[in-house]
Enzyme design. Structure first.
Site, short mmCIF file in Angstrom:
data_model
loop_
_atom_site.label_atom_id
_atom_site.label_comp_id
_atom_site.label_asym_id
_atom_site.label_seq_id
_atom_site.Cartn_x
_atom_site.Cartn_y
_atom_site.Cartn_z
N CYS A 2 -6.68 3.50 -1.13
CA CYS A 2 -5.43 3.01 -0.58
C CYS A 2 -4.51 2.01 -1.62
CB CYS A 2 -5.25 2.07 0.53
SG CYS A 2 -6.27 3.23 1.96
N GLY A 28 -2.18 6.34 -2.68
CA GLY A 28 -2.40 6.97 -1.24
C GLY A 28 -0.89 7.56 -0.92
N ASN A 102 -8.13 -1.69 1.61
CA ASN A 102 -8.47 -0.95 0.64
C ASN A 102 -10.00 -0.73 0.59
OD1 ASN A 102 -8.27 -0.35 -2.99
ND2 ASN A 102 -8.54 1.00 -1.35
N GLY A 103 -10.56 0.40 0.92
CA GLY A 103 -11.85 0.48 0.65
C GLY A 103 -12.64 1.06 2.10
N CYS A 236 -16.12 -0.47 -8.60
CA CYS A 236 -16.27 1.11 -8.71
C CYS A 236 -15.68 1.73 -10.11
CB CYS A 236 -14.94 1.83 -7.68
SG CYS A 236 -14.85 3.31 -7.77
N TYR A 242 -10.76 7.79 -12.97
CA TYR A 242 -9.55 8.47 -12.56
C TYR A 242 -8.77 7.76 -11.57
CZ TYR A 242 -7.58 11.66 -8.97
OH TYR A 242 -6.90 12.02 -7.97
N CYS A 383 -19.02 9.41 -1.89
CA CYS A 383 -18.82 7.90 -1.92
C CYS A 383 -18.70 7.57 -0.59
CB CYS A 383 -17.34 7.73 -2.74
SG CYS A 383 -16.92 5.94 -2.88
N CYS A 434 -20.46 0.07 -9.53
CA CYS A 434 -21.04 1.16 -8.69
C CYS A 434 -20.87 2.35 -9.24
CB CYS A 434 -20.52 0.93 -7.33
SG CYS A 434 -21.05 2.14 -6.34
N CYS A 437 -22.02 7.69 -6.81
CA CYS A 437 -21.48 9.11 -6.85
C CYS A 437 -21.91 10.03 -7.82
CB CYS A 437 -20.09 9.28 -6.76
SG CYS A 437 -19.20 8.64 -7.81
P1 AMP Z 1 -12.37 19.77 -7.94
O1 AMP Z 1 -11.52 20.83 -8.28
O2 AMP Z 1 -12.71 19.39 -6.78
O3 AMP Z 1 -13.14 19.95 -9.16
O4 AMP Z 1 -11.25 18.28 -8.50
C1 AMP Z 1 -11.16 17.99 -9.59
C2 AMP Z 1 -9.83 17.14 -9.92
O5 AMP Z 1 -9.32 16.25 -9.11
C3 AMP Z 1 -9.69 16.67 -11.35
O6 AMP Z 1 -8.93 17.10 -12.01
C4 AMP Z 1 -9.79 15.24 -10.79
O7 AMP Z 1 -8.74 14.41 -11.91
C5 AMP Z 1 -9.23 15.11 -9.42
N1 AMP Z 1 -9.97 14.39 -8.62
C6 AMP Z 1 -11.24 13.65 -8.90
N2 AMP Z 1 -11.54 13.16 -7.80
C7 AMP Z 1 -10.48 13.02 -7.01
C8 AMP Z 1 -10.39 12.35 -5.63
N3 AMP Z 1 -11.27 11.75 -5.01
N4 AMP Z 1 -9.21 12.50 -5.02
C9 AMP Z 1 -8.47 13.47 -5.43
N5 AMP Z 1 -8.52 14.07 -6.68
C10 AMP Z 1 -9.69 13.87 -7.37
#
Ligand code: AMP
Length: 459
Positions: A2, A28, A102-103, A236, A242, A383, A434, A437
């Site tokens: 968030c 979010g 957030n968290g 994190c 990302y 996570c 952390c 994951c």
């Molecule tokens: P996937 O298709 O499940 O392997 O998603 C990987 C893609 O989602 C990558 O391009 C990341 O940039 C993005 N991504 C990684 N973690 C998350 C997350 N928790 N929520 C949304 N997108 C994510």
């Protein structure tokens, strides 16, 4: 995940908060909300599903005040409902209480049962609500001490903003999982999840709210307390990899610089000899791909174009819709890819769905070889602290060898950054982060019912 934002002592607190939330939209997209306290001390709020831009104008225009907090909520499976939108707003014997969180709290389930056994009635399925109930029960005199009472025994990740009567409080859990920064605008404090939210309102960054700190501001001035036992920092690392925006500074360091360093290190650890160009999976891996290009000397190209009007692929509930969404969201540039041996950089692979779809697009556009490079270590566990990762059985790297993943994604070669390389690349690393994951090294016992947490989490 968030985004949270708050101001006090501003004539147009609502307008500023709305701006702040716009710049935290990436944290979010499920729901957005603002609570404001007007000159008479009355608190009112607006919460709606969807984006900040979709908040209902008539209600927003009717919101006034010199103090406001706001929230953008990240979509988590199964819990997309208005009851779970924040900020929460309740009235208690001590006046109104509003909370933006957030968290994820890891012992919310137990705390909730305890409260329910004493007669509490919950209005949402969010973990965050336990903090509100505990606040209402505290009989401490000072607002910051009431919050300290409420948070004692609460485990897990929280960066929170709270309105308690006339007081605005910002707090971060003792391990500091999620970012929270403080800035100044015309002398008054402004709080946000990331510094990009300070930039948009014209506030200048002053400092981070520290791990374990409770900072209160009201008519009596500003006060800061550290009521909890000091814990090892567990910021994190995925925020840098990302989640956060590259124009932000979080945890005292630049996200852009972090991602470039991740890209440099990736090129050192996993070079792609013979490749002719490098491109990113936009937008989250742009900076890492530039870093890879800088280090390898390969030209950085725009080979994938992202349609910004489509939501994140990740949040689609079924595999079939997720597959179609990759094509909806990205297209390949044939003129860049035709006949070329290419390096595709992404920040992470979770389920593998996005990569698999993208590789098909890139090959269909004529690429001769596709070398996948990932600017984080393999994601091998969920996570419990606020990032929405699927359960272990859906994580491709939790269940397959590198070679199996390579074959399944359909790439000519695959390289992930090492855990060490990742931790050494982020500002302030390698300690104090952390990485559960990636490593399975969870700083707290996992929640007793992770599925319930996932269903009911705040963000
Ligand atoms: P996937 O298709 O499940 O392997 O998603 C990987 C893609 O989602 C990558 O391009 C990341 O940039 C993005 N991504 C990684 N973690 C998350 C997350 N928790 N929520 C949304 N997108 C994510």
């Amino acid at each position: 995940m968030c985004g949270i934002f708050g101001v006090r002592g501003q004539a147009d607190a609502v307008g500023l908060t709305k701006l702040g939330l716009y710049s935290l939209q990436h944290r979010g997209q499920e729901s957005a909300g603002i609570v404001a306290v007007d000159e008479r001390g009355d608190a009112r709020g607006v919460r709606s599903m969807g984006l900040v831009s979709e908040m209902p104008s008539p209600q927003l225009e009717a919101l006034h005040g010199t103090m406001a907090i706001g929230h953008t909520r990240y979509s988590t499976a199964g819990s997309s409902s208005i009851e779970n939108a924040q900020p929460m707003l309740v009235s208690s014997r001590g006046g109104h209480i509003s909370l933006a969180h957030n968290g994820n709290l890891t012992n919310a389930g137990e705390l909730r049962v305890e409260l329910e056994e004493h007669g509490s009635i919950f209005a949402s399925s969010m973990d965050s609500e336990v903090i509100v109930h505990r606040l209402a029960r505290s009989s401490a005199l000072k607002p910051e001490e009431r919050l300290a009472d409420a948070l004692r025994g609460v485990e897990g990740a929280y960066s929170i903003l709270i309105v308690l009567g006339d007081t605005l409080i910002a707090a971060r859990d003792p391990r500091g999982w999620r970012p929270l920064v403080m800035g100044r605008l015309d002398g008054a404090p402004v709080f946000g999840s990331e510094t990009c939210a300070l930039d948009i309102v014209g506030a200048h960054y002053e400092r981070d709210i520290e791990a374990g700190e409770i900072f209160a501001v009201d008519a009596d001035g500003e006060r800061s307390i550290f009521p909890f036992e000091k814990k090892e920092l567990k910021r994190c690392v995925f925020e840098h990899v990302y989640f956060a925006r590259p124009d932000s500074r979080i945890f005292g360091g630049s996200v852009d610089r972090a991602r470039r360093a991740l890209g440099h290190r990736l090129a050192q650890e996993c070079p792609a000899p013979g490749a002719e160009l490098v491109f990113s999976v936009p937008d989250s891996s742009n900076s890492a791909a530039i870093g890879f290009a800088e280090e390898s000397g390969l030209p950085y190209e725009l080979a994938l174009i992202r349609n910004h009007y489509v939501g994140r692929t990740f949040i689609q509930p079924t595999q079939a819709t997720r597959d179609a969404k990759v094509r909806l969201k990205y297209n390949a540039v044939r003129e860049v890819l035709q006949g070329k041996r290419v390096v595709m950089v992404d920040d992470s692979i979770v389920r593998g769905t996005t990569t698999r779809g993208l590789v098909q697009l890139v090959r269909a556009a004529g690429a001769a070889e596709v070398h996948m490079r990932v600017s984080s270590a393999p994601v091998t566990g969920p996570c419990y602290y606020g990032i929405d990762t699927p359960s272990r059985d859906e994580l491709i790297a939790a269940n397959h060898t590198l070679e199996e993943i390579r074959t399944s994604l359909g790439v000519d070669s695959l390289g992930y950054l090492s855990l060490d390389g990742m931790l050494q690349s982020v500002p302030g690393g390698p300690h104090g982060f952390c990485h559960a994951c990636f490593s399975g090294d969870y700083p707290t016992p996992p929640p007793t019912d992770p599925d319930k947490l996932r269903y009911g989490c705040g963000c």
